[in-house]
Design an enzyme around this catalytic site. Sequence first.
Site, PDB file in Angstrom:
ATOM      1  N   GLY A  14      -5.052  -6.135  -3.609  1.00 29.02           N
ATOM      2  CA  GLY A  14      -4.323  -4.977  -4.105  1.00 29.02           C
ATOM      3  C   GLY A  14      -3.690  -4.248  -2.952  1.00 29.02           C
ATOM      4  N   CYS A  15      -3.727  -2.947  -2.967  1.00 29.01           N
ATOM      5  CA  CYS A  15      -3.149  -2.130  -1.910  1.00 29.01           C
ATOM      6  C   CYS A  15      -3.848  -2.408  -0.585  1.00 29.01           C
ATOM      7  CB  CYS A  15      -3.296  -0.660  -2.285  1.00 29.01           C
ATOM      8  SG  CYS A  15      -2.761   0.462  -0.996  1.00 29.01           S
ATOM      9  N   PHE A  16      -3.077  -2.651   0.462  1.00 27.73           N
ATOM     10  CA  PHE A  16      -3.702  -2.972   1.749  1.00 27.73           C
ATOM     11  C   PHE A  16      -4.425  -1.792   2.373  1.00 27.73           C
ATOM     12  CE2 PHE A  16       0.964  -3.300   3.399  1.00 27.73           C
ATOM     13  CZ  PHE A  16       1.171  -1.935   3.317  1.00 27.73           C
TER      14      PHE A  16
END
Length: 180
Positions: A14-16
């Site tokens: 998902g979001c880093f």
Amino acid sequence: MSATNLEMATIGGGCFWCTEAVFQRINGVEKVVSGYSGGTVPGKPTYREICSGLTGHAEVIQVSFNPEIISYQIILEIFMTTHDPTTLNRQGADVGTQYRSVIFYHNDIQKEIAHQVVSELASYFSNPIVTEISPLTKFFEAEDYHQNYYNQNQEQGYCSFVISPKIQKLKSQHAQYLKA
């Protein structure tokens, strides 16, 4: 330990910002860099291009770790249990192929370990794991403002509502691997 003895893992959950924050806290991890991988368009992508979902890239992190302290297998076990590997192209409210769950392996040994870990953890989840396992072709470092994001912005809404709970989950499930 010299940098030449470090190994690399490239993963996207998902979001880093979330995965970066998790792995910065793991003992044996020397460096975590947020970036992009897995795309099909030429040239270095920008964050804006990635967010369009049209480049094929995923938000990933590249983890440099000391295999004498933590194994690639443990890295993947932590990864798989600190995000939801059962949702296709999404993590929470973040939706799109850029947020897919993915393991980009660097060699055949990592490929084998990735498949083994996914297989072993399948019963841990009530839904099937959809994590992509693909060879790493290129890694592009994300813009500077994405690096070390959580540590610099903990009071920001996304950090406190999305990332902080992941850090708490990490602490409760994997305390033995945390930095002192």
